[in-house]
Structures are given as structure tokens and as C-alpha cells.
Design a protein around this motif. Structure first.
Motif, PDB file in Angstrom:
ATOM      1  N   VAL A   6       0.776  -1.201   0.049  1.00 49.08           N
ATOM      2  CA  VAL A   6       0.014  -0.051  -0.140  1.00 49.08           C
ATOM      3  C   VAL A   6       0.983   1.156  -0.076  1.00 49.08           C
ATOM      4  O   VAL A   6       0.601   2.224  -0.617  1.00 49.08           O
ATOM      5  CB  VAL A   6      -0.770   0.015   1.171  1.00 49.08           C
ATOM      6  CG1 VAL A   6      -1.636   1.249   1.481  1.00 49.08           C
ATOM      7  CG2 VAL A   6      -1.949  -1.172   1.049  1.00 49.08           C
ATOM      8  N   SER A   7       1.875   1.181   0.932  1.00 48.21           N
ATOM      9  CA  SER A   7       3.000   2.519   0.786  1.00 48.21           C
ATOM     10  C   SER A   7       3.750   2.661  -0.365  1.00 48.21           C
ATOM     11  O   SER A   7       3.884   3.543  -0.884  1.00 48.21           O
ATOM     12  CB  SER A   7       3.821   2.422   2.053  1.00 48.21           C
ATOM     13  OG  SER A   7       4.681   1.256   2.073  1.00 48.21           O
ATOM     14  N   GLY A   8       3.902   1.264  -1.235  1.00 50.21           N
ATOM     15  CA  GLY A   8       4.733   1.466  -2.290  1.00 50.21           C
ATOM     16  C   GLY A   8       3.841   2.052  -3.415  1.00 50.21           C
ATOM     17  O   GLY A   8       4.129   2.920  -4.109  1.00 50.21           O
ATOM     18  N   TRP A   9       2.380   1.706  -3.298  1.00 44.77           N
ATOM     19  CA  TRP A   9       1.535   1.995  -4.252  1.00 44.77           C
ATOM     20  C   TRP A   9       1.127   3.672  -3.995  1.00 44.77           C
ATOM     21  O   TRP A   9       1.131   4.400  -4.943  1.00 44.77           O
ATOM     22  CB  TRP A   9      -0.022   1.290  -4.265  1.00 44.77           C
ATOM     23  CG  TRP A   9      -0.872   1.646  -5.046  1.00 44.77           C
ATOM     24  CD1 TRP A   9      -0.865   1.525  -6.192  1.00 44.77           C
ATOM     25  CD2 TRP A   9      -1.940   2.739  -5.014  1.00 44.77           C
ATOM     26  NE1 TRP A   9      -2.134   2.018  -6.942  1.00 44.77           N
ATOM     27  CE2 TRP A   9      -2.737   2.751  -5.780  1.00 44.77           C
ATOM     28  CE3 TRP A   9      -2.258   3.389  -3.664  1.00 44.77           C
ATOM     29  CZ2 TRP A   9      -3.695   3.588  -6.155  1.00 44.77           C
ATOM     30  CZ3 TRP A   9      -3.409   4.311  -3.837  1.00 44.77           C
ATOM     31  CH2 TRP A   9      -4.060   4.563  -5.072  1.00 44.77           C
ATOM     32  N   ALA A  10       1.293   4.139  -2.873  1.00 43.44           N
ATOM     33  CA  ALA A  10       1.058   5.372  -2.489  1.00 43.44           C
ATOM     34  C   ALA A  10       1.946   6.346  -2.839  1.00 43.44           C
ATOM     35  O   ALA A  10       1.884   7.355  -3.264  1.00 43.44           O
ATOM     36  CB  ALA A  10       0.737   5.655  -0.905  1.00 43.44           C
ATOM     37  N   PHE A  11       3.113   5.788  -2.588  1.00 41.21           N
ATOM     38  CA  PHE A  11       4.617   6.725  -2.920  1.00 41.21           C
ATOM     39  C   PHE A  11       4.585   6.499  -4.465  1.00 41.21           C
ATOM     40  O   PHE A  11       5.042   7.666  -5.115  1.00 41.21           O
ATOM     41  CB  PHE A  11       5.691   5.951  -2.394  1.00 41.21           C
ATOM     42  CG  PHE A  11       5.981   6.416  -0.931  1.00 41.21           C
ATOM     43  CD1 PHE A  11       6.004   7.471  -0.558  1.00 41.21           C
ATOM     44  CD2 PHE A  11       5.988   5.538  -0.106  1.00 41.21           C
ATOM     45  CE1 PHE A  11       6.095   8.017   0.969  1.00 41.21           C
ATOM     46  CE2 PHE A  11       6.318   5.616   1.381  1.00 41.21           C
ATOM     47  CZ  PHE A  11       6.296   7.048   1.808  1.00 41.21           C
ATOM     48  N   GLY A  12       4.192   5.595  -5.060  1.00 39.42           N
ATOM     49  CA  GLY A  12       4.520   5.488  -6.615  1.00 39.42           C
ATOM     50  C   GLY A  12       3.334   6.531  -7.321  1.00 39.42           C
ATOM     51  O   GLY A  12       3.798   7.257  -8.233  1.00 39.42           O
ATOM     52  N   ALA A  13       2.042   6.550  -6.691  1.00 32.29           N
ATOM     53  CA  ALA A  13       0.964   7.704  -7.111  1.00 32.29           C
ATOM     54  C   ALA A  13       1.504   9.047  -6.671  1.00 32.29           C
ATOM     55  O   ALA A  13       1.440   9.748  -7.698  1.00 32.29           O
ATOM     56  CB  ALA A  13      -0.220   7.299  -6.185  1.00 32.29           C
ATOM     57  N   LEU A  14       2.176   9.175  -5.746  1.00 30.67           N
ATOM     58  CA  LEU A  14       2.601  10.545  -5.177  1.00 30.67           C
ATOM     59  C   LEU A  14       3.781  11.105  -6.476  1.00 30.67           C
ATOM     60  O   LEU A  14       4.013  12.000  -6.821  1.00 30.67           O
ATOM     61  CB  LEU A  14       3.272  10.680  -3.802  1.00 30.67           C
ATOM     62  CG  LEU A  14       1.990  10.827  -2.730  1.00 30.67           C
ATOM     63  CD1 LEU A  14       2.930  10.441  -1.533  1.00 30.67           C
ATOM     64  CD2 LEU A  14       1.223  11.988  -2.997  1.00 30.67           C
ATOM     65  N   ALA A  15       4.738  10.063  -6.814  1.00 25.45           N
ATOM     66  CA  ALA A  15       5.849  10.156  -7.540  1.00 25.45           C
ATOM     67  C   ALA A  15       5.231  10.436  -8.916  1.00 25.45           C
ATOM     68  O   ALA A  15       5.785  11.525  -9.791  1.00 25.45           O
ATOM     69  CB  ALA A  15       6.808   9.011  -7.606  1.00 25.45           C
ATOM     70  N   ALA A  16       4.166   9.998  -9.494  1.00 29.24           N
ATOM     71  CA  ALA A  16       3.523  10.156 -10.544  1.00 29.24           C
ATOM     72  C   ALA A  16       3.020  11.550 -10.665  1.00 29.24           C
ATOM     73  O   ALA A  16       3.100  12.134 -11.663  1.00 29.24           O
ATOM     74  CB  ALA A  16       2.439   8.944 -11.279  1.00 29.24           C
ATOM     75  N   ILE A  17       2.300  11.737  -9.690  1.00 27.00           N
ATOM     76  CA  ILE A  17       1.649  13.244  -9.569  1.00 27.00           C
ATOM     77  C   ILE A  17       2.837  14.364  -9.451  1.00 27.00           C
ATOM     78  O   ILE A  17       2.618  15.421 -10.258  1.00 27.00           O
ATOM     79  CB  ILE A  17       0.866  13.263  -8.406  1.00 27.00           C
ATOM     80  CG1 ILE A  17      -0.371  12.455  -8.385  1.00 27.00           C
ATOM     81  CG2 ILE A  17       0.637  14.819  -8.022  1.00 27.00           C
ATOM     82  CD1 ILE A  17      -1.238  12.286  -7.019  1.00 27.00           C
ATOM     83  N   GLY A  18       3.839  14.046  -8.892  1.00 25.09           N
ATOM     84  CA  GLY A  18       4.823  14.996  -8.834  1.00 25.09           C
ATOM     85  C   GLY A  18       5.495  15.039 -10.199  1.00 25.09           C
ATOM     86  O   GLY A  18       5.991  16.114 -10.618  1.00 25.09           O
TER      87      GLY A  18
END
Length: 106
Positions: A6-18
Motif C-alpha cells: 500500500v505504501s509503495g503504491w501510495a509513493f508511486g502515485a505521489l511520484a507520478a503526481i510529482g
């Protein structure tokens, strides 16, 4: 799903948004720079045009001043000729009167 996925998915989503936000900022910055360059070129063109118009205005003002001076001179010549014609007419009339007085006296 465990917490790491879940945290990997969240960080990946944040990275994509960034990445998307950084891309947007980069594109926006590029557009703003291009717009600034266009406006800068337009301002330089308008200044050059204003300088040309100012030079033409000064030239035309000089021409108008010379034409007005010539017009005054020509008006003085015409007025002077009218005065000379009037004086001539007066002299002829007075000469005729004197001549008739002299002939009557004889």
C-alpha cells in the motif's frame, strides 16, 4: 495487501503526481518564456515604429514651418504689388490733374 505494498503504491502515485506537476510547471514555464519573447519582440517593433513616426513628424513640422514662411513672403509680395498698383494709379490721377491745371492756366 500488506502495508508495504500500500505504501509503495501510495509513493508511486505521489511520484507520478510529482512528475505530472513538474511537467506542467516546465510546459507552463516554456509557454510563459515564449510569450515573453513574443511581447519583447512586439515592444521592440513598436518602439522602432514610434521612432520612425517621430522622425517623420519632425521632418513634416520643419516642412510646414518653411511653407508657412514662404507663404508669408508671397503674401507680402502680393500685398506689396497691390500697394504699388494703387500708388501708380494715384500718381497717374494726380499727374493728370496737374497737367490739366497747367493747361488751363495757359
Amino acid at each position: 495487501m500488506d502495508i508495504f505494498s500500500v505504501s509503495g503504491w501510495a509513493f508511486g502515485a505521489l511520484a507520478a503526481i510529482g512528475v505530472l506537476a513538474a511537467g506542467y510547471v516546465r510546459v507552463r514555464s516554456s509557454v510563459d518564456n515564449q510569450t515573453a519573447e513574443i511581447w519583447k519582440g512586439e515592444a521592440e517593433a513598436q518602439k522602432a515604429r514610434a521612432d520612425r513616426l517621430e522622425a517623420q513628424l519632425e521632418e513634416l513640422s520643419g516642412r510646414v514651418a518653411r511653407l508657412e514662411a514662404e507663404n508669408r513672403h508671397l503674401s507680402e509680395l502680393v500685398t506689396g504689388q497691390a500697394a504699388i498698383a494703387e500708388l501708380r494709379s494715384l500718381m497717374v490721377t494726380q499727374h493728370q490733374e496737374i497737367t490739366s491745371l497747367i493747361t488751363e492756366a495757359h
